[in-house]
Scaffold this motif. Sequence first.
Motif, PDB file in Angstrom:
ATOM      1  N   GLY A  58      -0.454  13.496   5.119  1.00  0.00           N
ATOM      2  CA  GLY A  58      -1.759  13.026   4.667  1.00  0.00           C
ATOM      3  C   GLY A  58      -1.709  11.573   4.215  1.00  0.00           C
ATOM      4  O   GLY A  58      -2.634  10.794   4.482  1.00  0.00           O
ATOM      5  N   GLY A  59      -0.627  11.204   3.542  1.00  0.00           N
ATOM      6  CA  GLY A  59      -0.466   9.815   3.113  1.00  0.00           C
ATOM      7  C   GLY A  59      -0.342   8.862   4.286  1.00  0.00           C
ATOM      8  O   GLY A  59      -0.919   7.764   4.265  1.00  0.00           O
TER       9      GLY A  59
ATOM     10  N   ASP B 267       0.832  -1.207   0.000  1.00  0.00           N
ATOM     11  CA  ASP B 267       0.000   0.000   0.000  1.00  0.00           C
ATOM     12  C   ASP B 267       0.865   1.254   0.000  1.00  0.00           C
ATOM     13  O   ASP B 267       0.595   2.213  -0.731  1.00  0.00           O
ATOM     14  CB  ASP B 267      -0.917   0.005   1.229  1.00  0.00           C
ATOM     15  CG  ASP B 267      -2.116  -0.904   1.056  1.00  0.00           C
ATOM     16  OD1 ASP B 267      -2.368  -1.328  -0.093  1.00  0.00           O
ATOM     17  OD2 ASP B 267      -2.791  -1.200   2.060  1.00  0.00           O
TER      18      ASP B 267
ATOM     19  N   MET C 242       1.049   4.187  -2.880  1.00  0.00           N
ATOM     20  CA  MET C 242       0.797   5.594  -2.551  1.00  0.00           C
ATOM     21  C   MET C 242       1.966   6.470  -2.975  1.00  0.00           C
ATOM     22  O   MET C 242       1.781   7.606  -3.435  1.00  0.00           O
ATOM     23  CB  MET C 242       0.530   5.726  -1.052  1.00  0.00           C
ATOM     24  CG  MET C 242      -0.768   5.085  -0.598  1.00  0.00           C
ATOM     25  SD  MET C 242      -0.960   5.032   1.194  1.00  0.00           S
ATOM     26  CE  MET C 242      -1.083   6.775   1.551  1.00  0.00           C
TER      27      MET C 242
ATOM     28  N   VAL D 170      -5.651   4.809   8.390  1.00  0.00           N
ATOM     29  CA  VAL D 170      -7.098   4.563   8.320  1.00  0.00           C
ATOM     30  C   VAL D 170      -7.380   3.314   7.489  1.00  0.00           C
ATOM     31  O   VAL D 170      -8.203   2.464   7.860  1.00  0.00           O
ATOM     32  CB  VAL D 170      -7.820   5.790   7.734  1.00  0.00           C
ATOM     33  CG1 VAL D 170      -9.293   5.474   7.478  1.00  0.00           C
ATOM     34  CG2 VAL D 170      -7.692   6.971   8.674  1.00  0.00           C
ATOM     35  N   ARG D 171      -6.663   3.175   6.363  1.00  0.00           N
ATOM     36  CA  ARG D 171      -6.867   2.016   5.497  1.00  0.00           C
ATOM     37  C   ARG D 171      -6.488   0.723   6.222  1.00  0.00           C
ATOM     38  O   ARG D 171      -7.193  -0.287   6.112  1.00  0.00           O
ATOM     39  CB  ARG D 171      -6.043   2.181   4.222  1.00  0.00           C
ATOM     40  CG  ARG D 171      -6.292   1.118   3.177  1.00  0.00           C
ATOM     41  CD  ARG D 171      -5.448   1.363   1.941  1.00  0.00           C
ATOM     42  NE  ARG D 171      -5.730   2.657   1.345  1.00  0.00           N
ATOM     43  CZ  ARG D 171      -5.105   3.119   0.267  1.00  0.00           C
ATOM     44  NH1 ARG D 171      -4.157   2.392  -0.298  1.00  0.00           N
ATOM     45  NH2 ARG D 171      -5.414   4.299  -0.223  1.00  0.00           N
TER      46      ARG D 171
ATOM     47  N   GLY E 243      -1.585   9.345   7.282  1.00  0.00           N
ATOM     48  CA  GLY E 243      -2.909   9.251   7.888  1.00  0.00           C
ATOM     49  C   GLY E 243      -3.839   8.339   7.104  1.00  0.00           C
ATOM     50  O   GLY E 243      -4.564   7.517   7.682  1.00  0.00           O
ATOM     51  N   ALA E 244      -3.803   8.455   5.779  1.00  0.00           N
ATOM     52  CA  ALA E 244      -4.642   7.594   4.941  1.00  0.00           C
ATOM     53  C   ALA E 244      -4.241   6.135   5.072  1.00  0.00           C
ATOM     54  O   ALA E 244      -5.095   5.242   5.103  1.00  0.00           O
ATOM     55  CB  ALA E 244      -4.541   8.051   3.483  1.00  0.00           C
TER      56      ALA E 244
END
Length: 252
Positions: free
Chosen positions: A188-189, A162, A166, A195-196, A191-192
């Motif tokens: 931001g990456g 992942d 990204m 969450v993922r 954080g994403a």
Amino acid sequence: MSGDGLLVAVDSRIHRIPAQVKLVALFVFVLAVVSTPAAAFWAFGAYAVMLVAAVVVAKLPATVVSRRLAVETPFIVFALLLPFVATGPTVAVLGVELSESGVLGAWNVLAKGTLGVVAAILLSATTGPRDVLAGLERLRLPSTLVAILSFMVRYLSVVSDDLHRMRIARESRGYAGGRVGHLRAVAGGVGALFVRSFERGERVHLAMRSRGYTGRMPLLSVAGATREQWLQGMTMSLAAVLIAVAARVVGL
């Protein structure tokens, strides 16, 4: 030469030793090395000879061991700074005044750190991740912790993929890095990705519950180690303990 993770897939006597034996042997060996006085130079030489012999018996390429030793770099940097920042009597080395206690401390960090890292490399290169988990299970590590570690091993490559995708997506949109303003995109990456990963964990948990998961994972291993395997695996570690005891007696 293929392998599973850090495993070097060759056939050797050390590869065939059960994981629980190698885990105990590693713990005992590192404990002996750490307890050895820094001034017992002969003892560290003996430890190094034993490790080199074990690497040869395990049929590990020297390039693999040397490349993985790069993980020790922070310890090397710290050790090189000690002679310059430590206090006390000094000694001149090539015209440079260095602290005697700092030089001995640097040697202590380098010698013990290198021996410990090589011993850990020997374990990881001769034992697959699943075998390590089975060995921890045989050593009666709490089942919950074994389950957590098994999921970590299983999904580490998934999360790594992942992260790789990204990174490619950021670069395809003109991200070059190296500027403070780009930290927002990186944050931001991250954080994403968190969450993922959290959502994936929830889906995996629901899938396990729907298949009858009751909070206890199936056993990874049912076979134990024989007395001969324990004796074979612990030989080097027991010799290290004797060397450490002798070094302390001589030091006294």
